[in-house]
Design an enzyme around this catalytic site. Structure first.
Site, PDB file in Angstrom:
ATOM      1  N   PHE A 159       0.763  -1.331   0.108  1.00  0.00           N
ATOM      2  CA  PHE A 159       0.118  -0.146   0.070  1.00  0.00           C
ATOM      3  C   PHE A 159       0.785   1.250   0.099  1.00  0.00           C
ATOM      4  CE2 PHE A 159       0.825   0.041   4.503  1.00  0.00           C
ATOM      5  CZ  PHE A 159       1.053   1.047   4.862  1.00  0.00           C
ATOM      6  N   LYS A 183      -1.039  -7.019  -9.426  1.00  0.00           N
ATOM      7  CA  LYS A 183      -2.190  -7.219  -8.154  1.00  0.00           C
ATOM      8  C   LYS A 183      -1.749  -6.323  -7.072  1.00  0.00           C
ATOM      9  CE  LYS A 183      -3.089  -8.314  -4.485  1.00  0.00           C
ATOM     10  NZ  LYS A 183      -3.549  -7.301  -3.417  1.00  0.00           N
ATOM     11  N   SER A 236       5.155  -6.896   3.366  1.00  0.00           N
ATOM     12  CA  SER A 236       5.860  -7.246   4.559  1.00  0.00           C
ATOM     13  C   SER A 236       6.760  -8.723   4.524  1.00  0.00           C
ATOM     14  CB  SER A 236       4.752  -7.403   5.614  1.00  0.00           C
ATOM     15  OG  SER A 236       3.830  -8.174   5.090  1.00  0.00           O
ATOM     16  N   CYS A 291       9.348   1.749   3.543  1.00  0.00           N
ATOM     17  CA  CYS A 291      10.399   0.691   3.906  1.00  0.00           C
ATOM     18  C   CYS A 291      11.880   1.022   4.039  1.00  0.00           C
ATOM     19  CB  CYS A 291      10.328  -0.526   2.734  1.00  0.00           C
ATOM     20  SG  CYS A 291      10.864   0.169   1.287  1.00  0.00           S
ATOM     21  N   GLU A 389       8.725  -4.107  13.075  1.00  0.00           N
ATOM     22  CA  GLU A 389       8.693  -3.119  12.109  1.00  0.00           C
ATOM     23  C   GLU A 389       7.534  -2.242  12.427  1.00  0.00           C
ATOM     24  OE1 GLU A 389       7.574  -3.800   7.853  1.00  0.00           O
ATOM     25  OE2 GLU A 389       8.812  -2.234   7.226  1.00  0.00           O
TER      26      GLU A 389
END
Ligand code: NAD
Length: 504
Positions: A159, A183, A236, A291, A389
């Site tokens: 996202f 996707k 993730s 990230c 995280e």
């Protein structure tokens, strides 16, 4: 006086894109899309069935022979057109990103601009696919290598960069002659439909780029599909590991980029103001949902007190608000659940022995999924706030006595995406680059995202697979090599020879 009551806005229906047109979902399953700045639902996204994924893959498969036959000159021309259109309309797509992700508009434009660099790199596809040729490898025999596309390939994206991360995948994949099924994240899916329409306008033939919306059902259908040659994933770590193991078990090539815990080491000789500016920018930019965000500062020796003071002084000046407001510097988090999860790390920190110096739950704007910047001191391995995280605007500080201890912390961490060191000592910086176990290293640069002509990727649990994404390794990932040994003999000299071919 009559009171004006605003009619509730109709929810936007977000469907698949297959074969060059919008295809409404048939599963009856869907997800909600929100404007994180208001907390209001703005859209409904269809979730694909296995059959719908199959339709998209078949469409990509059928488009492959013609697309791979398009000349390099023509593909480059199309990429130059894509480049122009994305550049012209970057603000249009940035608004879509802000409306569904929440990041501030300037940051959304920055995302598109970094993605554009990858498209620009792909404009050079004729040069990137140049191969090697050895004349007279044996008498009258020439040997040369070529790289060819894989076929229909897929990308599954997170996202937090709804335009840029898909560009990391579809741009090199298409430039190399593959066809694509994307996707995207179900949380902010509209940018991928914007991309589909733009690619069509730029001259990409229908069926070459397809989008299926969805959740785990769609992902599993992609991973299991026998007609997909490769899968790129960014998300993730637990899902990256699952995607890598599942995709490779069905014979696909896979690169799966996972999560991160990026440490920024600050040595006693560092420029305190520069280090504090960098820590605040890299920890709270995009509300920490990057990230490559810095989530952990490692303060070496006596740098801790002045550095923490300088960070604390800057935090109240960060303007948190709706990303569409040009004065906002930090927007909301992507969903209410994610905001609450991030806040739980701040709430739980004192019970684990850490000190909350700035509590982002205080004074956050009302209405949307907001959380202000938080700063936690004395965060150590073994604490949730260190081990997880967090992926939000929470910066932890760990105090250590020496450079060696600082490097050990980074190297012992299961993630190895990015890391940075702040120092004025070139020798120590060089030693750090030698010692540290991470894929992307910043020297006085807090978010060292490689430029498009290098490749992006972490080490350890931040990447599953052999090849980093985009840049030269991206071209390598989306092609496979063939070596041709060629002879044009005089038929008069032809004879049967059962011996093993010799070169001398
Ligand atoms: P996520 O792993 O939840 O989702 C990523 C994709 O996987 C989405 O398309 C989602 O629909 C799908 N997915 C989610 N759960 C699934 C399941 N159980 N089975 C199959 N598919 C599933 O990640 P996110 O929350 O969208 O994104 C944030 C994460 O992405 C962070 O961990 C961040 O560090 C990481 N990230 C990494 C990089 C990188 O380059 N290493 C870049 C951006 C984001």
């Amino acid at each position: 006086m009559t009171e004006l009551i605003e009619a509730p806005q109709a929810l936007k229906q977000i469907s698949h894109w297959i074969g060059g047109r919008t295809v409404p979902g048939e599963s009856g399953r869907s997800g909600a899309v929100y404007n994180p700045a208001t907390g209001q639902q703005t859209g409904v996204v269809d979730f694909a069935t296995v059959e719908e994924v199959d339709r998209a893959v078949r469409t990509a498969r059928e488009a492959f022979p013609a697309w791979r036959a398009v000349s390099l000159a023509k593909r480059a021309e199309i990429f130059f057109r894509i480049r122009e259109l994305v550049h012209e309309r970057r603000e249009e797509v940035a608004r879509i990103l802000t409306a569904e992700h929440g990041k501030v508009l300037s940051d959304a434009i920055g995302e598109v601009t970094r993605g554009l660099e990858v498209i620009e790199f792909c404009c050079g596809i004729p040069t990137l696919l140049k191969s090697e040729y050895s004349e007279q490898a044996s008498t009258g025999i020439d040997v040369y290598s070529i790289r060819q596309p894989l076929g229909a390939v897929a990308g599954i994206t997170p996202f937090n960069f709804p335009a840029m991360v898909p560009m990391w995948m579809w741009a090199p994949a298409l430039a190399c002659g593959n066809t694509f099924v994307l996707k995207p994240s179900e949380k902010d899916p509209s940018a991928s439909l914007w991309t589909a329409e733009l690619l069509q306008e730029a001259g990409v033939p229908d069926g070459v780029f397809n989008v299926v919306m969805g959740d785990k059902v769609a992902v599993d259908a992609v991973l299991a599909h026998p007609d997909l040659a490769a899968v790129s994933f960014v998300g993730s770590t637990p899902i990256a590991r699952y995607v890598y193991e599942t995709a490779t078990s069905t014979g696909k090539r896979c690169q799966a980029l996972g999560g991160a815990k990026n440490h920024m080491i600050v040595l006693p000789d560092a420029d305190i103001d520069m280090a504090a500016d960098a820590a605040v920018s890299a920890a709270y930019g995009s509300a920490g949902e990057r990230c490559m965000a810095i989530s952990q500062v490692v303060a070496v020796g006596d740098v801790a007190e002045p550095l923490i003071d300088a960070i604390k002084e800057r935090i109240p000046k960060v303007k948190v608000g709706d990303g569409m407001d040009p004065t906002s510097e930090m927007g909301p988090l992507v969903t209410a659940e994610h905001r609450d999860k991030v806040a739980s790390y701040v709430e739980g920190a004192p019970n684990e022995g850490a000190k909350v110096l700035v509590d982002g739950r205080d004074g956050a704007p009302d209405g949307g999924f907001f959380l202000n910047p938080s700063l936690i001191d004395d965060v150590k391995p073994g604490m949730r706030a260190y081990d997880d995280e967090i992926f939000g605007p929470v910066l932890g500080v760990t105090r250590v006595a020496t450079y060696e201890e600082a490097v050990r912390l980074v190297n012992d961490n299961p993630y190895g995406n990015g890391t940075a060191i702040f120092t004025r000592d070139g020798g120590v910086a060089r030693q750090f680059q030698f010692d540290v176990q991470a894929g992307m290293v910043g020297i006085n640069v807090p978010i060292p995202v490689p430029v498009a002509y290098y490749s992006f990727g972490g080490w350890k649990s931040s990447l599953f697979g052999d090849r980093h994404i985009y840049g030269p390794e991206g071209i390598d990932f989306y092609t496979r090599g063939k070596v041709v040994t060629s002879r044009w003999p005089d038929p008069a000299t032809s004879k049967v020879d059962l011996g093993f071919p010799q070169t001398r």
